[in-house]
Design an enzyme around this catalytic site. Structure first.
Site, short mmCIF file in Angstrom:
data_model
loop_
_atom_site.label_atom_id
_atom_site.label_comp_id
_atom_site.label_asym_id
_atom_site.label_seq_id
_atom_site.Cartn_x
_atom_site.Cartn_y
_atom_site.Cartn_z
N ASP A 50 41.49 28.86 31.26
CA ASP A 50 40.91 30.22 30.51
C ASP A 50 41.48 31.28 31.76
O ASP A 50 41.78 32.28 31.37
CB ASP A 50 39.45 30.07 30.39
CG ASP A 50 39.19 29.27 29.44
OD1 ASP A 50 39.85 29.23 28.24
OD2 ASP A 50 38.28 28.31 29.57
N GLU A 103 38.01 39.67 42.10
CA GLU A 103 39.17 39.55 41.21
C GLU A 103 38.78 38.70 39.92
O GLU A 103 38.87 38.85 38.79
CB GLU A 103 40.49 39.00 41.43
CG GLU A 103 41.08 39.80 42.55
CD GLU A 103 41.27 41.40 42.51
OE1 GLU A 103 41.19 41.59 41.26
OE2 GLU A 103 41.38 41.83 43.24
#
Length: 157
Positions: A50, A103
């Site tokens: 993912d 991030e």
């Protein structure tokens, strides 16, 4: 939700792959601890994960780049960034776990904050450590997933 490196990862010069992996695993664990319904699993190779992590060349001023859902890409610079996994990085190195946490926040759907102590603050200076989420980071991620219970995190979810 799965995460992992693309099958042909380039890595940081002079760093052990194991140290790099542990820094990124620890970053995901911090986010998982903040929101119990987030459950991350390492996938190898990570081409179908993912959240797909790659070390690549990024243009200045970026050290890393996390794409908002459902994209799932997390890019970290190898062209000009000197990374560190030390708890006390030297002044010219950037802490890999701190940048990864930032991030990852973007791959989960978070935007920048105005709080310099926050993991989601837009800049990270060399030798700075931000390995723990602030209360603002925790509140923002919990609010995002409370308000969007079916929030699409990445491609396959």
């Amino acid at each position: 939700m799965t995460y992992g490196f693309y099958s042909t990862p380039k890595c940081c010069q002079g760093m052990e792959r194991q140290d790099v992996a542990f820094a990124i695993i620890d970053a995901f664990t911090e986010w998982e601890n903040a929101v119990p319904k987030l459950n991350f699993q390492w996938l190898y190779p990570g081409d179908d994960a993912d959240i797909r992590i790659r070390f690549t060349s990024l243009s200045p001023p970026y050290y890393g780049f996390g794409y908002y859902p459902p994209d799932g890409r997390l890019l970290l610079d190898i062209s000009r960034t000197l990374w560190s996994t030390s708890s006390n990085p030297v002044p010219y190195k950037l802490d890999l776990q701190s940048e990864s946490m930032h991030e990852i926040g973007h791959t989960l759907g978070l935007e920048h904050t105005n709080d310099p102590a926050s993991v989601m603050y837009p800049t990270l200076s060399s030798s700075t450590i931000k390995r723990e989420l602030t209360q603002l980071d925790i509140n923002n991620i919990r609010a995002l997933y409370r308000s969007k219970p079916h929030h699409e995190l990445a491609n396959s979810i």
